[in-house]
Scaffold this motif. Sequence first.
Motif, PDB file in Angstrom:
ATOM      1  N   GLY A  12       0.802  -1.218   0.000  1.00 44.67           N
ATOM      2  CA  GLY A  12       0.000   0.000   0.000  1.00 44.67           C
ATOM      3  C   GLY A  12       0.836   1.269   0.000  1.00 44.67           C
ATOM      4  N   GLN A  13       0.115   2.388   0.021  1.00 40.41           N
ATOM      5  CA  GLN A  13       0.762   3.700  -0.044  1.00 40.41           C
ATOM      6  C   GLN A  13       0.086   4.637   0.935  1.00 40.41           C
ATOM      7  OE1 GLN A  13       0.273   4.809  -4.112  1.00 40.41           O
ATOM      8  NE2 GLN A  13       1.919   3.467  -4.814  1.00 40.41           N
ATOM      9  N   GLY A  14       0.756   5.757   1.206  1.00 37.87           N
ATOM     10  CA  GLY A  14       0.154   6.757   2.085  1.00 37.87           C
ATOM     11  C   GLY A  14       0.806   6.748   3.453  1.00 37.87           C
ATOM     12  N   MET A  15       0.013   7.045   4.488  1.00 38.13           N
ATOM     13  CA  MET A  15       0.521   7.121   5.861  1.00 38.13           C
ATOM     14  C   MET A  15       1.200   5.807   6.253  1.00 38.13           C
ATOM     15  SD  MET A  15       0.846   8.257   8.941  1.00 38.13           S
ATOM     16  CE  MET A  15      -0.112   9.720   9.228  1.00 38.13           C
ATOM     17  N   PRO A  16       2.503   5.846   6.598  1.00 36.93           N
ATOM     18  CA  PRO A  16       3.148   4.590   7.007  1.00 36.93           C
ATOM     19  C   PRO A  16       2.576   4.071   8.339  1.00 36.93           C
ATOM     20  CG  PRO A  16       4.787   6.262   6.425  1.00 36.93           C
ATOM     21  CD  PRO A  16       3.468   6.967   6.549  1.00 36.93           C
ATOM     22  N   LEU A  17       2.177   2.830   8.330  1.00 31.92           N
ATOM     23  CA  LEU A  17       1.687   2.141   9.527  1.00 31.92           C
ATOM     24  C   LEU A  17       2.623   0.958   9.766  1.00 31.92           C
ATOM     25  CD1 LEU A  17      -0.466   1.395  11.725  1.00 31.92           C
ATOM     26  CD2 LEU A  17      -1.665   0.121   9.922  1.00 31.92           C
ATOM     27  N   VAL A  18       3.440   1.053  10.821  1.00 35.04           N
ATOM     28  CA  VAL A  18       4.425  -0.001  11.123  1.00 35.04           C
ATOM     29  C   VAL A  18       3.834  -0.928  12.177  1.00 35.04           C
ATOM     30  CG1 VAL A  18       6.715  -0.455  12.090  1.00 35.04           C
ATOM     31  CG2 VAL A  18       6.394   1.480  10.522  1.00 35.04           C
ATOM     32  N   LEU A  19       3.848  -2.223  11.884  1.00 33.82           N
ATOM     33  CA  LEU A  19       3.237  -3.225  12.766  1.00 33.82           C
ATOM     34  C   LEU A  19       4.334  -4.097  13.385  1.00 33.82           C
ATOM     35  CD1 LEU A  19       0.442  -4.389  10.247  1.00 33.82           C
ATOM     36  CD2 LEU A  19       0.199  -2.729  12.098  1.00 33.82           C
ATOM     37  N   LEU A  20       4.468  -4.068  14.702  1.00 34.23           N
ATOM     38  CA  LEU A  20       5.485  -4.887  15.389  1.00 34.23           C
ATOM     39  C   LEU A  20       4.819  -6.102  16.028  1.00 34.23           C
ATOM     40  CD1 LEU A  20       7.552  -2.147  17.300  1.00 34.23           C
ATOM     41  CD2 LEU A  20       7.865  -2.995  14.947  1.00 34.23           C
ATOM     42  N   HIS A  21       5.293  -7.288  15.673  1.00 34.53           N
ATOM     43  CA  HIS A  21       4.724  -8.515  16.220  1.00 34.53           C
ATOM     44  C   HIS A  21       5.179  -8.743  17.665  1.00 34.53           C
ATOM     45  CE1 HIS A  21       8.618 -10.585  16.013  1.00 34.53           C
ATOM     46  NE2 HIS A  21       8.809  -9.950  14.863  1.00 34.53           N
ATOM     47  N   GLY A  22       4.494  -9.652  18.352  1.00 30.03           N
ATOM     48  CA  GLY A  22       4.869 -10.031  19.719  1.00 30.03           C
ATOM     49  C   GLY A  22       5.791 -11.242  19.732  1.00 30.03           C
ATOM     50  N   ILE A  29       2.026 -12.728  11.489  1.00 29.91           N
ATOM     51  CA  ILE A  29       0.746 -12.570  12.220  1.00 29.91           C
ATOM     52  C   ILE A  29      -0.077 -11.417  11.652  1.00 29.91           C
ATOM     53  CG2 ILE A  29       1.620 -13.557  14.374  1.00 29.91           C
ATOM     54  CD1 ILE A  29       1.541 -10.615  15.513  1.00 29.91           C
ATOM     55  N   TRP A  30       0.570 -10.529  10.872  1.00 30.61           N
ATOM     56  CA  TRP A  30      -0.114  -9.335  10.371  1.00 30.61           C
ATOM     57  C   TRP A  30      -0.625  -9.487   8.940  1.00 30.61           C
ATOM     58  CZ3 TRP A  30      -1.202  -6.317  14.272  1.00 30.61           C
ATOM     59  CH2 TRP A  30      -0.292  -6.094  15.310  1.00 30.61           C
ATOM     60  N   GLU A  31      -0.660 -10.700   8.455  1.00 32.81           N
ATOM     61  CA  GLU A  31      -1.026 -10.897   7.041  1.00 32.81           C
ATOM     62  C   GLU A  31      -2.376 -10.257   6.696  1.00 32.81           C
ATOM     63  OE1 GLU A  31       0.537 -14.655   5.772  1.00 32.81           O
ATOM     64  OE2 GLU A  31      -1.263 -14.864   4.509  1.00 32.81           O
ATOM     65  N   ALA A  32      -3.367 -10.431   7.578  1.00 33.14           N
ATOM     66  CA  ALA A  32      -4.707  -9.888   7.279  1.00 33.14           C
ATOM     67  C   ALA A  32      -4.712  -8.358   7.320  1.00 33.14           C
ATOM     68  CB  ALA A  32      -5.724 -10.433   8.277  1.00 33.14           C
ATOM     69  N   GLN A  33      -3.782  -7.767   8.070  1.00 34.60           N
ATOM     70  CA  GLN A  33      -3.708  -6.300   8.107  1.00 34.60           C
ATOM     71  C   GLN A  33      -2.965  -5.799   6.862  1.00 34.60           C
ATOM     72  OE1 GLN A  33      -3.274  -8.264  11.070  1.00 34.60           O
ATOM     73  NE2 GLN A  33      -5.441  -7.729  11.221  1.00 34.60           N
ATOM     74  N   LEU A  34      -1.952  -6.545   6.428  1.00 32.31           N
ATOM     75  CA  LEU A  34      -1.234  -6.155   5.201  1.00 32.31           C
ATOM     76  C   LEU A  34      -2.190  -6.168   4.007  1.00 32.31           C
ATOM     77  CD1 LEU A  34       2.005  -8.146   5.953  1.00 32.31           C
ATOM     78  CD2 LEU A  34       2.036  -5.760   5.211  1.00 32.31           C
ATOM     79  N   THR A  35      -3.062  -7.158   3.944  1.00 30.72           N
ATOM     80  CA  THR A  35      -3.964  -7.225   2.791  1.00 30.72           C
ATOM     81  C   THR A  35      -5.221  -6.373   3.009  1.00 30.72           C
ATOM     82  OG1 THR A  35      -4.879  -9.255   3.678  1.00 30.72           O
ATOM     83  CG2 THR A  35      -3.254  -9.522   1.986  1.00 30.72           C
ATOM     84  N   GLY A  36      -5.650  -6.211   4.268  1.00 28.58           N
ATOM     85  CA  GLY A  36      -6.925  -5.519   4.512  1.00 28.58           C
ATOM     86  C   GLY A  36      -6.810  -4.019   4.691  1.00 28.58           C
ATOM     87  N   ASN A  38      -4.234  -2.047   3.134  1.00 30.98           N
ATOM     88  CA  ASN A  38      -3.309  -1.380   2.216  1.00 30.98           C
ATOM     89  C   ASN A  38      -3.984  -0.339   1.317  1.00 30.98           C
ATOM     90  OD1 ASN A  38      -4.029  -2.677  -0.350  1.00 30.98           O
ATOM     91  ND2 ASN A  38      -3.260  -4.530   0.633  1.00 30.98           N
ATOM     92  N   ALA A  39      -5.329  -0.255   1.345  1.00 31.25           N
ATOM     93  CA  ALA A  39      -5.989   0.836   0.617  1.00 31.25           C
ATOM     94  C   ALA A  39      -6.054   2.086   1.504  1.00 31.25           C
ATOM     95  CB  ALA A  39      -7.394   0.412   0.199  1.00 31.25           C
ATOM     96  N   THR A  40      -5.775   1.935   2.797  1.00 29.32           N
ATOM     97  CA  THR A  40      -5.874   3.036   3.763  1.00 29.32           C
ATOM     98  C   THR A  40      -4.503   3.591   4.134  1.00 29.32           C
ATOM     99  OG1 THR A  40      -7.741   1.818   4.714  1.00 29.32           O
ATOM    100  CG2 THR A  40      -6.886   3.634   6.025  1.00 29.32           C
ATOM    101  N   ALA A  41      -3.479   2.740   4.120  1.00 25.83           N
ATOM    102  CA  ALA A  41      -2.159   3.137   4.619  1.00 25.83           C
ATOM    103  C   ALA A  41      -1.059   2.366   3.883  1.00 25.83           C
ATOM    104  CB  ALA A  41      -2.074   2.838   6.116  1.00 25.83           C
ATOM    105  N   ARG A  42       0.169   2.829   4.086  1.00 19.00           N
ATOM    106  CA  ARG A  42       1.336   2.050   3.648  1.00 19.00           C
ATOM    107  C   ARG A  42       1.693   1.148   4.825  1.00 19.00           C
ATOM    108  NH1 ARG A  42       7.404   4.507   2.737  1.00 19.00           N
ATOM    109  NH2 ARG A  42       8.418   2.525   2.239  1.00 19.00           N
ATOM    110  N   VAL A  43       1.348  -0.102   4.733  1.00 17.35           N
ATOM    111  CA  VAL A  43       1.478  -1.017   5.869  1.00 17.35           C
ATOM    112  C   VAL A  43       2.835  -1.714   5.801  1.00 17.35           C
ATOM    113  CG1 VAL A  43       0.367  -2.872   7.166  1.00 17.35           C
ATOM    114  CG2 VAL A  43      -1.023  -1.421   5.672  1.00 17.35           C
TER     115      VAL A  43
END
Length: 261
Positions: A12-22, A29-36, A38-43
């Motif tokens: 995706g593109q736009g506001m960078p959203l960085v996801l740190l796993h536990g 673990i973030w696969e669904a956020q990367l695909t879901g 990416n129209a809202t943010a650069r994940v």
Amino acid sequence: MAAISLHYVEKGQGMPLVLLHGFPLDHRIWEAQLTGLNATARVLAPDLPGFGGSPPLAADPPAMDAYARAVLAWADGIGVRHFVLAGHSMGGYIALALARLAPERLDGLVLVSTRAGADSTAARENRAKLAAAIREHGAQATVDAMLPKLLAPAAADHSSPLVDQVQAIMLAQPPAGLVPAVQAMAARPDSTPDLEDLTMPLLILHGEADATIPPSEADAMVEAAASALYAPIPAAGHLPMLEQPAAVNSALRDFLNRYWP
Ligand code: MLT
């Protein structure tokens, strides 16, 4: 700090959203956020040092600040100066350390299934036992100690494909990354006093059936923070991003759209 080459995936593109796993997981673990999302943010989902495809830290003794500095150096290395940071559990401990070290880098903060407090003496003793078990048995020790409590009872049913998926991610983590992370978690300071000083938008997201970090820890953070939005996730345990991806994506999307429409 020199740029460290963390393995990461982005979409995706736009506001960078960085996801740190536990702990003891990786970016998958973030696969669904990367695909879901990416129209809202650069994940962007990195593997923390010593997990997934990223090399371990050289820091000794291991500390959450060192992980936070590694994330900052990685972000610098890929030209990402400002970002919204979401940290899950240990990733949340790192996100809180990063917010303390470099608040100016964060446009927003999301704390997922985590806590602000330090370990109790009993928790530290358990960490020492877990580190010893990992040295002896490898990643299987984390499965034995943690997997039974990671998912909400409905999903923890052995027929759920999530159990196999999470177990496979856990077993893929090398002891050279696991042991320092356990030590760093045991040594982490209490971040509760920092919460009230945070000025960036803050979202706290927690599974209502989390048996690893109880929802009362989220309540305590909401109380301590000057202004936090709270998104409890029904029918989710410690891994809401995997257990209830639609609800998690909707909470993250609402947060992003609210502050950066
Ligand atoms: C995690 O999910 O990162 C860990 O369970 C956190 C912890 O052990 O404190």
